[in-house]
Design a protein around this motif. Structure first.
Motif, PDB file in Angstrom:
ATOM      1  N   ALA A 299       0.854  -1.202   0.000  1.00  0.00           N
ATOM      2  CA  ALA A 299       0.000   0.000   0.000  1.00  0.00           C
ATOM      3  C   ALA A 299       0.879   1.237   0.000  1.00  0.00           C
ATOM      4  CB  ALA A 299      -0.923   0.004   1.209  1.00  0.00           C
ATOM      5  N   ILE A 300       0.577   2.175  -0.883  1.00  0.00           N
ATOM      6  CA  ILE A 300       1.214   3.497  -0.876  1.00  0.00           C
ATOM      7  C   ILE A 300       0.100   4.512  -0.676  1.00  0.00           C
ATOM      8  CG2 ILE A 300       2.569   5.172  -2.172  1.00  0.00           C
ATOM      9  CD1 ILE A 300       3.872   2.859  -3.659  1.00  0.00           C
ATOM     10  N   VAL A 301       0.087   5.118   0.492  1.00  0.00           N
ATOM     11  CA  VAL A 301      -0.996   6.018   0.889  1.00  0.00           C
ATOM     12  C   VAL A 301      -0.553   7.461   0.680  1.00  0.00           C
ATOM     13  CG1 VAL A 301      -2.565   6.691   2.735  1.00  0.00           C
ATOM     14  CG2 VAL A 301      -1.716   4.334   2.623  1.00  0.00           C
ATOM     15  N   LEU A 302      -1.315   8.199  -0.103  1.00  0.00           N
ATOM     16  CA  LEU A 302      -1.071   9.632  -0.286  1.00  0.00           C
ATOM     17  C   LEU A 302      -2.067  10.382   0.590  1.00  0.00           C
ATOM     18  CD1 LEU A 302       0.268   8.270  -2.820  1.00  0.00           C
ATOM     19  CD2 LEU A 302      -0.150  10.402  -4.016  1.00  0.00           C
ATOM     20  N   ASP A 303      -1.661  10.657   1.826  1.00  0.00           N
ATOM     21  CA  ASP A 303      -2.526  11.294   2.828  1.00  0.00           C
ATOM     22  C   ASP A 303      -2.204  12.780   2.904  1.00  0.00           C
ATOM     23  OD1 ASP A 303      -4.279  11.736   4.887  1.00  0.00           O
ATOM     24  OD2 ASP A 303      -2.923  10.946   6.437  1.00  0.00           O
ATOM     25  N   LEU A 304      -2.519  13.494   1.824  1.00  0.00           N
ATOM     26  CA  LEU A 304      -2.232  14.925   1.764  1.00  0.00           C
ATOM     27  C   LEU A 304      -3.349  15.727   2.444  1.00  0.00           C
ATOM     28  CD1 LEU A 304      -0.183  13.796  -0.285  1.00  0.00           C
ATOM     29  CD2 LEU A 304      -0.630  15.789  -1.710  1.00  0.00           C
ATOM     30  N   PRO A 305      -3.060  16.949   2.826  1.00  0.00           N
ATOM     31  CA  PRO A 305      -4.125  17.787   3.421  1.00  0.00           C
ATOM     32  C   PRO A 305      -5.318  17.903   2.487  1.00  0.00           C
ATOM     33  CG  PRO A 305      -1.971  18.799   3.737  1.00  0.00           C
ATOM     34  CD  PRO A 305      -1.761  17.633   2.829  1.00  0.00           C
ATOM     35  N   THR A 306      -6.501  17.953   3.060  1.00  0.00           N
ATOM     36  CA  THR A 306      -7.732  18.032   2.269  1.00  0.00           C
ATOM     37  C   THR A 306      -7.734  19.256   1.369  1.00  0.00           C
ATOM     38  OG1 THR A 306      -8.916  16.916   4.059  1.00  0.00           O
ATOM     39  CG2 THR A 306     -10.240  18.068   2.406  1.00  0.00           C
ATOM     40  N   SER A 307      -7.185  20.351   1.866  1.00  0.00           N
ATOM     41  CA  SER A 307      -7.195  21.593   1.082  1.00  0.00           C
ATOM     42  C   SER A 307      -6.423  21.453  -0.219  1.00  0.00           C
ATOM     43  CB  SER A 307      -6.605  22.732   1.920  1.00  0.00           C
ATOM     44  OG  SER A 307      -5.269  22.414   2.304  1.00  0.00           O
ATOM     45  N   VAL A 308      -5.347  20.672  -0.186  1.00  0.00           N
ATOM     46  CA  VAL A 308      -4.545  20.469  -1.408  1.00  0.00           C
ATOM     47  C   VAL A 308      -5.364  19.709  -2.445  1.00  0.00           C
ATOM     48  CG1 VAL A 308      -2.508  19.348  -2.379  1.00  0.00           C
ATOM     49  CG2 VAL A 308      -2.360  20.529  -0.168  1.00  0.00           C
ATOM     50  N   ALA A 309      -6.040  18.646  -2.018  1.00  0.00           N
ATOM     51  CA  ALA A 309      -6.841  17.850  -2.940  1.00  0.00           C
ATOM     52  C   ALA A 309      -8.001  18.666  -3.508  1.00  0.00           C
ATOM     53  CB  ALA A 309      -7.366  16.602  -2.235  1.00  0.00           C
ATOM     54  N   VAL A 310      -8.654  19.483  -2.642  1.00  0.00           N
ATOM     55  CA  VAL A 310      -9.775  20.315  -3.101  1.00  0.00           C
ATOM     56  C   VAL A 310      -9.291  21.321  -4.140  1.00  0.00           C
ATOM     57  CG1 VAL A 310     -11.434  22.077  -2.393  1.00  0.00           C
ATOM     58  CG2 VAL A 310     -11.126  20.015  -0.997  1.00  0.00           C
ATOM     59  N   GLU A 311      -8.174  21.942  -3.875  1.00  0.00           N
ATOM     60  CA  GLU A 311      -7.632  22.940  -4.800  1.00  0.00           C
ATOM     61  C   GLU A 311      -7.289  22.312  -6.150  1.00  0.00           C
ATOM     62  OE1 GLU A 311      -3.802  25.977  -5.081  1.00  0.00           O
ATOM     63  OE2 GLU A 311      -4.319  25.050  -3.171  1.00  0.00           O
ATOM     64  N   ARG A 312      -6.691  21.139  -6.141  1.00  0.00           N
ATOM     65  CA  ARG A 312      -6.304  20.474  -7.380  1.00  0.00           C
ATOM     66  C   ARG A 312      -7.534  20.083  -8.200  1.00  0.00           C
ATOM     67  NH1 ARG A 312      -1.574  16.326  -5.223  1.00  0.00           N
ATOM     68  NH2 ARG A 312       0.089  17.901  -4.971  1.00  0.00           N
ATOM     69  N   ASN A 313      -8.558  19.568  -7.541  1.00  0.00           N
ATOM     70  CA  ASN A 313      -9.766  19.171  -8.277  1.00  0.00           C
ATOM     71  C   ASN A 313     -10.486  20.378  -8.868  1.00  0.00           C
ATOM     72  OD1 ASN A 313     -10.536  16.276  -8.407  1.00  0.00           O
ATOM     73  ND2 ASN A 313     -10.067  16.365  -6.227  1.00  0.00           N
ATOM     74  N   ALA A 314     -10.462  21.488  -8.155  1.00  0.00           N
ATOM     75  CA  ALA A 314     -11.129  22.694  -8.656  1.00  0.00           C
ATOM     76  C   ALA A 314     -10.471  23.183  -9.939  1.00  0.00           C
ATOM     77  CB  ALA A 314     -11.102  23.779  -7.589  1.00  0.00           C
ATOM     78  N   ALA A 315      -9.175  22.918 -10.088  1.00  0.00           N
ATOM     79  CA  ALA A 315      -8.442  23.372 -11.278  1.00  0.00           C
ATOM     80  C   ALA A 315      -8.631  22.451 -12.478  1.00  0.00           C
ATOM     81  CB  ALA A 315      -6.960  23.498 -10.935  1.00  0.00           C
ATOM     82  N   ARG A 316      -9.316  21.304 -12.290  1.00  0.00           N
ATOM     83  CA  ARG A 316      -9.476  20.334 -13.382  1.00  0.00           C
ATOM     84  C   ARG A 316     -10.863  20.469 -14.003  1.00  0.00           C
ATOM     85  NH1 ARG A 316      -7.398  14.503 -11.461  1.00  0.00           N
ATOM     86  NH2 ARG A 316      -8.277  14.053 -13.532  1.00  0.00           N
TER      87      ARG A 316
END
Length: 831
Positions: free
Chosen positions: A104-121
């Motif tokens: 398992a390779i878990v990418l447990d990044l802050p929620t804000s980073v994931a939200v920001e990246r999805n908003a840009a897509r």
């Protein structure tokens, strides 16, 4: 920078919320073919990578592809959110199904980073709420991640950690494919230290002892290494002594060892686990009680660290205590380990209270050689490229090793019966002299010493059975059939189809430096098996009796007497000999063919063509333009005369009271062993001794040694061939001087025939030398012929080896039958 270690063969799950960078991470660290994306699978099934209603179908496709890759032994990476235990469960089950480890390779990044990246897509139309839910699911499930069955778990909790990560692919402990040996694989020792030491000395190892005189290591002068198949301990008189020697050899790099079920049980007992001290364990524990604590601790650590199987030599060799079927080779799981330790058990017990095991080896069809022990046998026997090496030393049998890659068996007898078996070793399954149809019918695989597995097709076996059952000599006398022989590559010379240069070139490319050119007698190939009392048989290369019984008896008596006079019996220490020979004249066996085929064609041509020439000449005198036709007819008549002259050279009778002569050129085997590793000087010198002893019966084979790299030596070889063929000889056979030879791609052809220009007229027809015909013949394909020659060569040597070793008749006959079956291959008979 952090290094993430994952097994080289594993199922890797990328885990993280949408927008955590899993796809970018996968593209950075893995090949595109290694990554299976859930988004890509959605697009596959419905053209929209974000269509959530297609998730079930998409994951069905994803798991199907992943399963196919894992079945092929390929690392597979799953790019999906995988944030819920339920989503991971089916993937972990897939890893278990294919006996691979999961990482398992878990990418447990802050929620804000994931939200920001999805908003840009632009392709993501769901809001922050979905990302937060996925992140919550991940955080909740991470607490139990280490209980789900992952071999390794790596958590990357920041963008910097993701950027600095690298992947290290680690081999499984059982993966030693880069280790090529050579090895001496030793069967179950079970505390028989004295026999182990004797076997090691027999194999050429030098034992090293401590100050107390105890063996603590063994080293081979040629850097061979031992592989123990497990069950070093229990039942025997000195398990600590065996452990001390085996552990020392493993620690020094002079040995490898896989775990047996007895080592696994001992490790558990020494770790104060709950085990029953049965099947000799109590005896070992009592023996260890007299050793110091450090030795016992070392023993426990050693047994704990043993792997269940090894894959060696580029995957060509697998060693496991109880054997291992092909789908488990190089895999890692509880059931693989259980199979390697205990075999394929049914869960039932027999009348002795022992587990009932399925005969897995009978169904094995893998390319790797599997060596194992565990179930004692009275004698070793190859079964579908597997061999059991437990010959019951502790039960009074013997301790056995297989030398790999030579595939030679070496055994020493037990000095005593140390333990009465609960279930006696299985007796031989059959009368050794009884043949069964199942030995030869259907598609067959025969294990050979020099080529591994040689397979036969069903239809070829059927054809061979017809010949064997109707025409062959008694199978008890039929030890060997010689291989077919390939011609050389076509000569580039305008007027020749074959020339020695191509034979020299062929062997030079195989790394053979010196060859021997042997006169090719225009006789019939025959195998002679003769006893020192004058018994035996003389048969053709298809197993048919060569001479009438009364004549055969006289000839065999003469051969036996000549061998006595020449000192052959005494020198070899033999009571029977197996000779490869030519028997002359050709007409002894070929007279019907000469009369019905060659003579009929020759008579028709030499009668009709002169009359045609007379008519054409008359027409020319009358002014009719027939010159071209006349020239062609005169050329045809000349070729017809050459054709008749060619076959007439070989029908001269032998002028002695037997009406035949024998030209022996190779001593194949005797009851003292086989001789394929003796060079051809040795074989021909021995044949010359027979000639001296009885020059009326035997004929010398002329020969010449050629250095294939020397221009002068090659020229001398070609000139010698010219002299032989211009004097009416058939030609010559070019062989590696050293006899059996391994080249860059395995076995080298045992011989190539180079036939003379006029002799080939018999084979290819009177007019084969016309430019158009000769040009077409030069395009002949030799690949299948040469493949068949090598397979027949390996089978022939295997049959001779089994005969020399005194193996059962049916085992020898399998090889002999296999050679004849090969002859059913659709190959141009003129080659």
């Amino acid at each position: 920078m952090s290094e993430l270690s994952i097994p080289e063969l594993s199922l890797v799950l990328l885990i993280g919320a949408s927008g955590s960078g899993k796809s970018t991470f996968a593209a950075t660290h893995f090949a595109p073919t290694e990554v299976i994306s859930s988004d890509d699978c959605r697009a596959m099934v419905c053209d929209d990578p974000n269509a959530q209603d297609a998730t079930a179908d998409a994951f069905a496709v994803l798991e199907f592809i992943a399963g196919k890759r894992l079945a092929r032994g390929l690392l597979t990476v799953i790019d999906a959110t995988n944030v819920q235990p339920a989503a991971r469960r089916s993937l972990l089950a897939l890893a278990k199904e294919h006996d691979v480890l999961a990482a398992a390779i878990v990418l447990d990044l802050p929620t804000s980073v994931a939200v920001e990246r999805n908003a840009a897509r632009a392709d993501r139309d769901f809001g922050a709420r979905v990302i937060k839910r996925q992140q919550d699911q991940l955080r909740r499930s991470m607490r139990g991640l280490n209980k789900e069955g992952f071999r390794s778990i790596h958590v990357l909790d920041s963008e910097q950690a993701v950027a600095e990560a690298s992947i290290a692919r680690t081999r499984l402990f059982n993966d030693r494919r880069d280790d090529h040996g050579p090895f001496d694989v030793i069967g179950d020792v079970h505390g028989c230290r004295a026999e182990l030491e004797e076997l090691l000395r027999t194999l050429g190892y030098a034992l090293e002892r401590d100050q107390a005189g105890r063996a603590v290591d063994a080293r081979h002068p040629e850097s061979r290494r031992v592989v123990f198949v497990g069950d070093l301990v229990d039942r025997g008189p000195d398990s600590p002594g065996v452990l001390r020697l085996a552990m020392g050899m493993v620690e020094s790099g002079n040995a490898l060892c896989v775990s047996g079920n007895h080592e696994a049980k001992l490790a558990k007992a020494l770790g104060r686990g709950s085990v029953k001290a049965t099947h000799g364990l109590q005896q070992t524990l009592d023996q260890l009680a007299t050793e110091d604590g450090s030795f016992v601790a070392r023993t426990r650590a050693f047994c704990d660290a043993l792997v269940a199987h090894y894959v060696l030599d580029d995957g060509n060799l697998v060693v496991a205590h109880a054997g291992l079927k092909e789908k488990y080779h190089g895999r890692a799981s509880g059931r693989v380990r259980a199979f390697a330790l205990y075999g394929d058990t049914s869960g039932e017990t027999d009348e002795f209270g022992l587990p009932v095991r399925y005969p897995w080896a009978e169904d094995y069809r893998g390319s790797a050689t599997v060596l194992y022990g565990h179930t004692p046998v009275t004698e070793t026997e190859w079964v579908n490229n597997t061999l059991c090496l437990d010959t019951g030393c502790v039960f009074g049998g013997s301790l056995t090793a297989l030398q790999y890659p030579e595939r030679q068996i070496v055994s020493v007898p037990a000095r005593d019966t140390y333990y009465e078996p609960i279930r006696p070793p299985a007796p031989p399954e059959r009368d050794p002299a009884t043949l069964r149809l199942t030995d030869v019918l259907g598609p067959r695989i025969i294990e050979t010493q020099y080529m591994g597995r040689v397979s036969m097709r069903d239809d070829n076996a059927a054809g061979a059975l017809e010949v064997m059952s109707r025409f062959a000599v008694d199978p008890r006398q039929l030890f060997y059939l010689p291989p077919t022989m390939s011609p050389v590559d076509s000569s580039p010379r305008d007027d020749l189809l074959e020339h020695p240069d191509q034979a020299f070139d062929h062997f030079a490319k195989q790394g053979v430096e010196r060859v021997i050119c042997q006169e090719k007698h225009m006789g019939s190939r025959a195998v002679v098996r003769v006893t020192d009392q004058g018994g035996g048989v003389i048969h053709s290369r298809t197993g048919r009796s060569f001479l009438p019984d009364d004549q055969q008896s006289v000839v065999l008596q003469r051969i036996a007497r000549a061998a006595t006079a020449a000192g052959v019996w005494e020198d070899l220490g033999a009571t029977w000999l197996l000779l490869d020979t030519e028997i002359l004249p050709w007409t002894l066996k070929a007279e019907p063919m000469i009369r019905d085929q060659y003579a009929a064609v020759g008579a028709a041509a030499t009668t009709a063509l002169p009359s045609a020439i007379d008519l054409l000449e008359s027409a020319a005198h009358r002014g009719i333009d027939v010159q071209n036709l006349l020239d062609r007819t005169r050329a045809r008549a000349a070729n017809a005369e050459r054709f008749v002259e060619a076959y007439r050279r070989y029908i001269q009778p032998v002028d002695n009271n037997l009406g035949l002569q024998i030209a022996p050129f190779q001593m194949v085997a005797s009851d003292a062993g086989t001789y394929e590793n003796r060079d051809h000087h040795w074989h021909l010198d021995l044949a010359d001794r027979l000639v001296v002893a009885d020059p009326e019966l035997f004929r010398t084979t002329r020969r010449l040694v050629v250095d294939v790299a020397g221009d002068g030596s090659r020229a001398a070889g070609s000139a010698w061939w010219d002299d032989l063929t211009s004097a009416g000889g058939e030609g010559m056979v070019v062989k590696p001087l050293a006899n059996l030879t391994r080249g860059k791609k395995g076995l080298v052809q045992p011989g190539l025939k180079v036939r003379g220009r006029e002799y080939l007229r018999i084979i290819y027809g009177a007019e084969y030398t016309t430019p158009g015909t000769l040009a077409g013949l030069k395009n002949r394909s030799l690949g299948q012929k040469r493949s068949m020659a090598l397979r027949e060569y390996a089978l022939g040597l295997e049959g001779a080896r089994r005969a020399a070793a005194g193996e059962p008749v049916w085992r020898i006959h399998q090889c002999v039958f296999g050679v004849l079956a090969m002859e059913s291959e659709p190959v141009d008979p003129r080659l």
